[in-house]
Write a protein that holds these residues in place. Structure first.
Motif, PDB file in Angstrom:
ATOM      1  N   ALA A  86       0.734  -1.267  -0.162  1.00 18.96           N
ATOM      2  CA  ALA A  86       0.060  -0.037  -0.177  1.00 18.96           C
ATOM      3  C   ALA A  86       0.910   1.158   0.045  1.00 18.96           C
ATOM      4  N   GLU A  87       1.848   1.259   0.706  1.00 19.74           N
ATOM      5  CA  GLU A  87       2.930   2.254   0.541  1.00 19.74           C
ATOM      6  C   GLU A  87       3.490   2.699  -0.715  1.00 19.74           C
ATOM      7  N   VAL A  88       3.497   1.643  -1.753  1.00 16.45           N
ATOM      8  CA  VAL A  88       3.935   1.887  -2.961  1.00 16.45           C
ATOM      9  C   VAL A  88       3.097   2.920  -3.556  1.00 16.45           C
ATOM     10  N   PHE A  89       1.732   2.713  -3.349  1.00 16.98           N
ATOM     11  CA  PHE A  89       0.763   3.529  -4.036  1.00 16.98           C
ATOM     12  C   PHE A  89       1.010   5.072  -3.539  1.00 16.98           C
ATOM     13  N   ARG A  90       1.531   5.314  -2.623  1.00 15.49           N
ATOM     14  CA  ARG A  90       1.673   6.631  -2.096  1.00 15.49           C
ATOM     15  C   ARG A  90       2.879   7.212  -2.498  1.00 15.49           C
TER      16      ARG A  90
END
Length: 312
Positions: A124-128
């Motif tokens: 999920a951090e990759v999306f940010r």
């Protein structure tokens, strides 16, 4: 093919406009169990999707993906295993929409090939904080695929592997099932033509890979999902004992040598013929038969990857 922005422009749009849609396959027990966590993580990252779809019936996955794409997102986040992501790739290939991957499968070959974290918070951090990259898409006939086209014993293994075994032992379920199938399986002869050269081999199993991983293990140290080539390789040979031993070694270590020194046929396009003609398993779906032409579409898919991903 839709006109595409530059990768930097696309990345900036995702970070600024936050036009995001989410599709999660909740048919599997893992997807169903992790779905609330997915929603909490996206909220914690400040990501407010335009729409969130939980797919309970796999037959509605394609329709749901198209409904999500109709909203015009810059990023389509898809949660599921390699089969779910392969379906998403078919819808997103050569479109100006990036695919975000939430790895919820057993082997997560596609996520591994992209260098993604396999835990949900990391993914999920990759999306940010990640970036948009272009990677290759394989084509088997007219069917896009993300990871692998397989021929031989794997077709029977895929139909026989039990969901409870996958839940119990994870990716080892496939080589364990193969050990049960192999003793009565007969080898076949394959002919691979690349750049005018015809390669012949006798084997129980032949794979043609686009991504770097198979069964959660690296196919080769120097293989890439964005190098414009497919890699064909056999497991073992026509000798059953050798294949049994190799299957067990792969289950434990999963390490192939370099493409330069290994038993590989590499090319951007290859014609595969088999004797006898046989079914092809393309990213988990058995739909095609040999003879079959396989090729790559270089930079055919936009994906969201970690900032450290080396985009060629």
């Amino acid at each position: 093919m839709s006109e595409q922005r530059s990768k930097d422009e696309h990345t900036a749009a995702i970070r600024t406009d936050r036009k995001i849609a989410v599709v999660v396959n909740t048919h599997s027990r893992r997807g169903r169990r992790r779905f609330p966590e997915v929603l909490r993580l996206l909220d914690a990252k400040g990501l407010e999707p335009m729409a969130v779809h939980a797919v309970v019936n796999p037959k509605r996955l394609r329709q749901t993906l198209e409904s999500a794409l109709a909203l015009g997102p810059d990023l389509l986040i898809v949660g599921g295993g390699d089969g779910t992501l392969s379906t998403a790739v078919k819808h997103l290939a050569q479109r100006d929409v990036a695919l975000g991957v939430l790895p919820l499968g057993t082997t997560n070959n596609f996520a591994r090939s992209l260098g993604l974290p396999l835990d949900l918070p990391g993914a999920a951090e990759v999306f940010r904080t990640g970036k948009v990259a272009d990677v290759d898409v394989g084509m088997a006939g007219d069917r896009p695929f993300a990871n692998l086209a397989s021929f031989g014993v794997s077709v029977e293994v895929a139909s026989r592997v039990r969901p409870w075994l996958k839940r119990l032992v994870g990716r080892a379920a496939y080589p364990l099932t193969a050990l049960a199938v192999l003793p009565r399986y007969r080898p076949f002869r394959a002919y691979i033509t690349v750049d005018g050269r015809r390669h012949e081999l006798l084997t129980h199993q032949l794979n043609v890979a686009n991504g770097r991983f198979h069964g959660g293990r690296k196919v080769a140290r120097d293989m890439s999902i964005d190098d414009g080539t497919l890699v064909a390789y056999q497991l073992g040979s026509g000798k059953l004992l050798r294949l049994l031993l190799e299957t067990m070694v792969r289950a434990v270590s999963g390490r192939w040598r370099s493409l330069a020194g290994g038993p590989f046929v590499v090319g951007g396009e290859m014609l595969l013929e088999t004797d006898p003609p046989m079914a092809a398993e393309v990213d988990g779906e058995v739909r095609l038969r040999t003879p079959l032409t396989l090729r790559t579409v270089p930079n055919g898919l936009r994906v969201m990857v970690p900032a450290a991903f080396e985009d060629r």
